[in-house]
Write an enzyme that holds these catalytic residues in place. Structure first.
Site, short mmCIF file in Angstrom:
data_model
loop_
_atom_site.label_atom_id
_atom_site.label_comp_id
_atom_site.label_asym_id
_atom_site.label_seq_id
_atom_site.Cartn_x
_atom_site.Cartn_y
_atom_site.Cartn_z
N HIS A 170 0.75 -1.10 0.08
CA HIS A 170 -0.07 0.04 0.08
C HIS A 170 0.86 1.26 -0.07
CE1 HIS A 170 -2.85 2.76 1.48
NE2 HIS A 170 -3.80 1.66 1.82
N GLU A 226 -0.81 1.37 -5.16
CA GLU A 226 -0.80 -0.09 -4.36
C GLU A 226 -0.49 -1.11 -5.62
OE1 GLU A 226 -3.79 0.22 -1.50
OE2 GLU A 226 -3.98 2.13 -1.51
C1 BG6 Z 1 -6.91 2.14 0.36
C2 BG6 Z 1 -8.40 1.87 0.16
O1 BG6 Z 1 -6.17 1.06 -0.26
O2 BG6 Z 1 -6.63 2.33 1.69
C3 BG6 Z 1 -9.26 3.01 1.04
O3 BG6 Z 1 -8.80 1.63 -1.14
C4 BG6 Z 1 -9.01 3.19 2.34
O4 BG6 Z 1 -10.53 2.54 0.92
C5 BG6 Z 1 -7.18 3.33 2.48
O5 BG6 Z 1 -9.59 4.32 2.93
C6 BG6 Z 1 -6.54 3.78 3.72
O6 BG6 Z 1 -7.00 2.72 4.57
P1 BG6 Z 1 -6.58 2.59 6.13
O7 BG6 Z 1 -7.21 1.50 6.81
O8 BG6 Z 1 -4.93 2.71 6.19
O9 BG6 Z 1 -7.03 3.89 6.71
#
Ligand code: BG6
Length: 281
Positions: A155, A255
């Site tokens: 991510h 990602e």
């Molecule tokens: C992204 C998702 O990968 O991560 C989003 O597609 C999400 O929907 C974002 O809001 C952040 O997620 P988190 O759990 O780290 O706040």
């Protein structure tokens, strides 16, 4: 050279330095939260309000999503993006391959806590090569006697100079799922972003480019079919306690993933590998 360090609250990370780069990797989540190539600005974005706390994912760097990406419909208490990013991983290898490249491997194995959330035996390794480029790969092995399905992502939060002007290059007419509108669409080239984005692109090429005012980054992926593009923009950022109001302007998540429709089935004793090489070109 690699050293184990701690923040004041005890949060542990590895600090890596060689002739080509510096990096920091948290033991929680096998989470790299800094990579700086010699002579360049930091590749990875890190929120100024990022929490380095137990059981909270770091806001920035490269969170690891495993064994599922996004929400898990099987239970509302199951953590978004899986449990890997908030568990403590073991360091199983740290070596300098030469003066310019450091090799680090961290490992997470199934245990009583993971089995409560996902009742399979596995081990997963995060393998980092840190030098004039950054290579990150995730190796998942099924140690159960039955197959299991995973969705996964690296991510990656990229540091950019201006979200309004950044260009994502390399996609053509790729299909995507838009998590905000819940609709599917076809990619159209455009420069810059002017609102929240949360999409899963499918059948992506293995090389895409992030062209920013300050530099161009090549992302070469392997074992991945999807690409998630995310920026929370203004309103969503207000509801996130680890984002500053302006943070969204200097970050874009691209990602490397197998997410949404791209579910990977791993059979007993089989492995799956997904990863990316990040090059400032
Ligand atoms: C992204 C998702 O990968 O991560 C989003 O597609 C999400 O929907 C974002 O809001 C952040 O997620 P988190 O759990 O780290 O706040």
């Amino acid at each position: 050279m690699t050293a184990l360090k701690h923040f004041n609250n005890g949060f542990a990370y590895l600090e890596i330095e060689n002739r080509q780069a510096k990096a920091k990797i948290a033991l929680q989540g096998a989470h790299i939260f800094e990579y700086t190539k010699e002579g360049e600005a930091s590749l990875l974005w890190l929120s100024q309000k990022s929490l380095f706390e137990n059981n909270k994912a770091i806001r920035g760097g490269i969170p690891v999503c495993f064994p599922w990406f996004g929400k898990n419909d099987k239970g509302k208490d199951l953590p978004q993006h899986g449990f890997a990013r908030t568990m403590i991983w073991d360091v199983v290898l740290q070596e300098d391959l030469d003066e310019c490249t450091t090799h680090i491997v961290l490992r997470l194995e199934s245990n009583a806590a993971t089995k409560k959330m996902w009742n399979y035996d596995f081990h997963v390794e995060l393998d980092f090569l840190i030098g004039k480029q950054l290579q990150v790969s995730m190796h998942i092995k099924n140690c159960s006697t039955i197959p299991f399905d995973v969705t996964t992502a690296l991510h990656t939060y990229f540091k950019i100079s201006n979200i309004n002007k950044v260009l994502l290059d390399g996609l053509s007419h790729n299909q995507y799922y838009d998590a905000l509108t819940k609709k599917r669409g076809t990619h159209q080239d455009s420069t810059g972003f002017s609102q929240e984005v949360d999409r899963i692109y499918y059948a992506v090429p293995n090389k895409i480019y992030l062209q920013d005012e300050m530099r161009k980054v090549e992302i070469e992926s392997f074992g991945a079919h999807s690409l998630v593009v995310w920026n929370p923009w203004i309103e969503k950022s207000k509801h996130m306690r680890d984002m500053t109001p302006d943070g969204y302007k200097t970050m874009l998540c691209l990602e490397t993933a197998n997410a949404g429709d791209d579910i990977v089935t791993i059979h007993p004793n089989q492995s799956h590998k997904i990863g990316a090489i990040y090059r400032i070109v």
